[in-house]
Design a protein around this motif. Sequence first.
Motif, PDB file in Angstrom:
ATOM      1  N   GLU A  12       3.662   9.005  -3.257  1.00 50.27           N
ATOM      2  CA  GLU A  12       3.088   9.978  -4.066  1.00 50.27           C
ATOM      3  C   GLU A  12       1.584   9.550  -4.613  1.00 50.27           C
ATOM      4  N   ILE A  13       1.249   8.171  -4.459  1.00 49.69           N
ATOM      5  CA  ILE A  13       0.145   8.029  -4.979  1.00 49.69           C
ATOM      6  C   ILE A  13      -1.085   7.581  -4.163  1.00 49.69           C
ATOM      7  N   ASP A  14      -0.665   6.736  -3.224  1.00 51.07           N
ATOM      8  CA  ASP A  14      -1.390   6.385  -2.114  1.00 51.07           C
ATOM      9  C   ASP A  14      -0.853   6.545  -0.646  1.00 51.07           C
ATOM     10  N   PRO A  15      -0.822   7.720  -0.172  1.00 52.36           N
ATOM     11  CA  PRO A  15       0.100   8.125   1.013  1.00 52.36           C
ATOM     12  C   PRO A  15      -0.697   7.493   2.306  1.00 52.36           C
ATOM     13  N   ASP A  16       0.022   6.447   2.782  1.00 50.42           N
ATOM     14  CA  ASP A  16      -0.597   5.525   3.919  1.00 50.42           C
ATOM     15  C   ASP A  16       0.600   5.572   4.642  1.00 50.42           C
ATOM     16  N   ALA A  17       0.638   6.481   5.901  1.00 49.56           N
ATOM     17  CA  ALA A  17       1.638   6.472   6.968  1.00 49.56           C
ATOM     18  C   ALA A  17       2.307   5.087   7.450  1.00 49.56           C
ATOM     19  N   LYS A  18       1.392   4.457   7.913  1.00 47.16           N
ATOM     20  CA  LYS A  18       1.964   3.190   8.629  1.00 47.16           C
ATOM     21  C   LYS A  18       2.468   1.937   7.338  1.00 47.16           C
ATOM     22  N   LEU A  19       1.861   2.054   6.249  1.00 48.59           N
ATOM     23  CA  LEU A  19       2.287   1.311   5.089  1.00 48.59           C
ATOM     24  C   LEU A  19       3.718   1.693   4.662  1.00 48.59           C
ATOM     25  N   ARG A  43      -4.214   4.021  -8.287  1.00 48.35           N
ATOM     26  CA  ARG A  43      -4.693   3.575  -7.161  1.00 48.35           C
ATOM     27  C   ARG A  43      -5.244   2.172  -7.233  1.00 48.35           C
ATOM     28  N   LEU A  44      -5.523   1.726  -8.269  1.00 41.87           N
ATOM     29  CA  LEU A  44      -5.817   0.010  -8.527  1.00 41.87           C
ATOM     30  C   LEU A  44      -4.832  -0.644  -8.464  1.00 41.87           C
ATOM     31  N   ILE A  45      -3.361  -0.326  -8.954  1.00 36.39           N
ATOM     32  CA  ILE A  45      -2.221  -0.885  -9.196  1.00 36.39           C
ATOM     33  C   ILE A  45      -1.578  -0.827  -7.748  1.00 36.39           C
ATOM     34  N   MET A  46      -1.977   0.129  -6.969  1.00 27.95           N
ATOM     35  CA  MET A  46      -1.153   0.345  -5.671  1.00 27.95           C
ATOM     36  C   MET A  46      -2.020  -0.663  -4.844  1.00 27.95           C
ATOM     37  N   ARG A  47      -3.292  -0.848  -5.052  1.00 31.78           N
ATOM     38  CA  ARG A  47      -3.916  -1.729  -4.145  1.00 31.78           C
ATOM     39  C   ARG A  47      -3.819  -3.056  -4.360  1.00 31.78           C
ATOM     40  N   ALA A  48      -3.196  -3.353  -5.685  1.00 29.56           N
ATOM     41  CA  ALA A  48      -2.618  -4.769  -5.948  1.00 29.56           C
ATOM     42  C   ALA A  48      -1.426  -4.978  -5.420  1.00 29.56           C
ATOM     43  N   PHE A  49      -0.560  -4.041  -5.353  1.00 34.42           N
ATOM     44  CA  PHE A  49       0.883  -4.002  -4.596  1.00 34.42           C
ATOM     45  C   PHE A  49       0.631  -4.373  -3.076  1.00 34.42           C
ATOM     46  N   ARG A  50      -0.328  -3.679  -2.734  1.00 31.18           N
ATOM     47  CA  ARG A  50      -0.501  -3.587  -0.929  1.00 31.18           C
ATOM     48  C   ARG A  50      -1.137  -4.966  -0.793  1.00 31.18           C
ATOM     49  N   GLU A  51      -1.985  -5.729  -1.821  1.00 29.34           N
ATOM     50  CA  GLU A  51      -2.426  -7.111  -1.467  1.00 29.34           C
ATOM     51  C   GLU A  51      -1.458  -8.235  -1.578  1.00 29.34           C
ATOM     52  N   THR A  52      -0.508  -8.065  -2.310  1.00 27.64           N
ATOM     53  CA  THR A  52       0.409  -8.997  -2.799  1.00 27.64           C
ATOM     54  C   THR A  52       1.737  -8.690  -1.642  1.00 27.64           C
ATOM     55  N   ALA A  53       1.786  -7.826  -0.859  1.00 27.46           N
ATOM     56  CA  ALA A  53       2.942  -7.819   0.094  1.00 27.46           C
ATOM     57  C   ALA A  53       2.684  -8.486   1.366  1.00 27.46           C
ATOM     58  N   VAL A  54       3.800  -8.958   1.787  1.00 28.66           N
ATOM     59  CA  VAL A  54       3.667  -9.474   3.143  1.00 28.66           C
ATOM     60  C   VAL A  54       4.165  -8.673   4.387  1.00 28.66           C
ATOM     61  N   ARG A  55       3.593  -8.638   5.242  1.00 32.31           N
ATOM     62  CA  ARG A  55       3.807  -7.766   6.377  1.00 32.31           C
ATOM     63  C   ARG A  55       4.011  -8.668   7.649  1.00 32.31           C
ATOM     64  N   LYS A  56       5.264  -8.252   8.226  1.00 32.76           N
ATOM     65  CA  LYS A  56       5.888  -8.994   9.364  1.00 32.76           C
ATOM     66  C   LYS A  56       6.221  -7.982  10.341  1.00 32.76           C
ATOM     67  N   LYS A  57       5.826  -8.024  11.617  1.00 32.14           N
ATOM     68  CA  LYS A  57       5.920  -7.261  12.692  1.00 32.14           C
ATOM     69  C   LYS A  57       7.471  -6.950  12.873  1.00 32.14           C
ATOM     70  N   GLU A  58       8.277  -7.956  12.676  1.00 33.64           N
ATOM     71  CA  GLU A  58       9.762  -7.985  13.205  1.00 33.64           C
ATOM     72  C   GLU A  58      10.556  -7.238  12.224  1.00 33.64           C
ATOM     73  N   ILE A  59      10.177  -7.371  10.904  1.00 30.99           N
ATOM     74  CA  ILE A  59      10.870  -6.817   9.723  1.00 30.99           C
ATOM     75  C   ILE A  59      10.225  -5.832   8.615  1.00 30.99           C
ATOM     76  N   GLY A  60       8.870  -5.635   8.684  1.00 29.31           N
ATOM     77  CA  GLY A  60       8.244  -4.770   7.984  1.00 29.31           C
ATOM     78  C   GLY A  60       7.516  -5.394   6.829  1.00 29.31           C
ATOM     79  N   MET A  61       7.137  -4.284   5.675  1.00 28.57           N
ATOM     80  CA  MET A  61       6.539  -4.932   4.633  1.00 28.57           C
ATOM     81  C   MET A  61       7.334  -5.074   3.386  1.00 28.57           C
ATOM     82  N   TYR A  62       7.301  -6.124   2.745  1.00 26.89           N
ATOM     83  CA  TYR A  62       7.826  -6.487   1.631  1.00 26.89           C
ATOM     84  C   TYR A  62       7.292  -7.193   0.579  1.00 26.89           C
ATOM     85  N   TRP A  63       7.892  -7.607  -0.585  1.00 23.31           N
ATOM     86  CA  TRP A  63       7.223  -8.259  -1.631  1.00 23.31           C
ATOM     87  C   TRP A  63       8.414  -9.560  -1.878  1.00 23.31           C
TER      88      TRP A  63
END
Length: 93
Positions: free
Chosen positions: A48-55, A2-22
């Motif tokens: 599998e690890i951090d199921p967040d529907a919106k993400l 979960r700590l690794i997934m949190r790091a991935f979440r924190e380094t991602a870019v979210r844009k309404k038009e195109i979604g979330m990516y790295w």
Amino acid sequence: ARLIMRAFRETAVRKKEIGMYWPNVTGTAWWWNAPVESQAQMISAFAEIDPDAKLIQDCRDWLIHQRRQGDWGSTTATTAAVPAPDLPRIPAA
């Protein structure tokens, strides 16, 4: 995990038009460092690890946006990306 997934979440870019990516994942000769394949793996990992529907939906949106811009770049990318949008939907908490 979960700590690794949190790091991935924190380094991602979210844009309404195109979604979330790295953005630091760039295409190389190696499939595991290619954007589409990496995105598909991220969707599977979050499911599998951090199921967040919106993400997860935001990650799927990025894949769909990439496909609308052209092709995914390789048969390996297509093979990785096609199952990703079909992962079971996770109910919003």
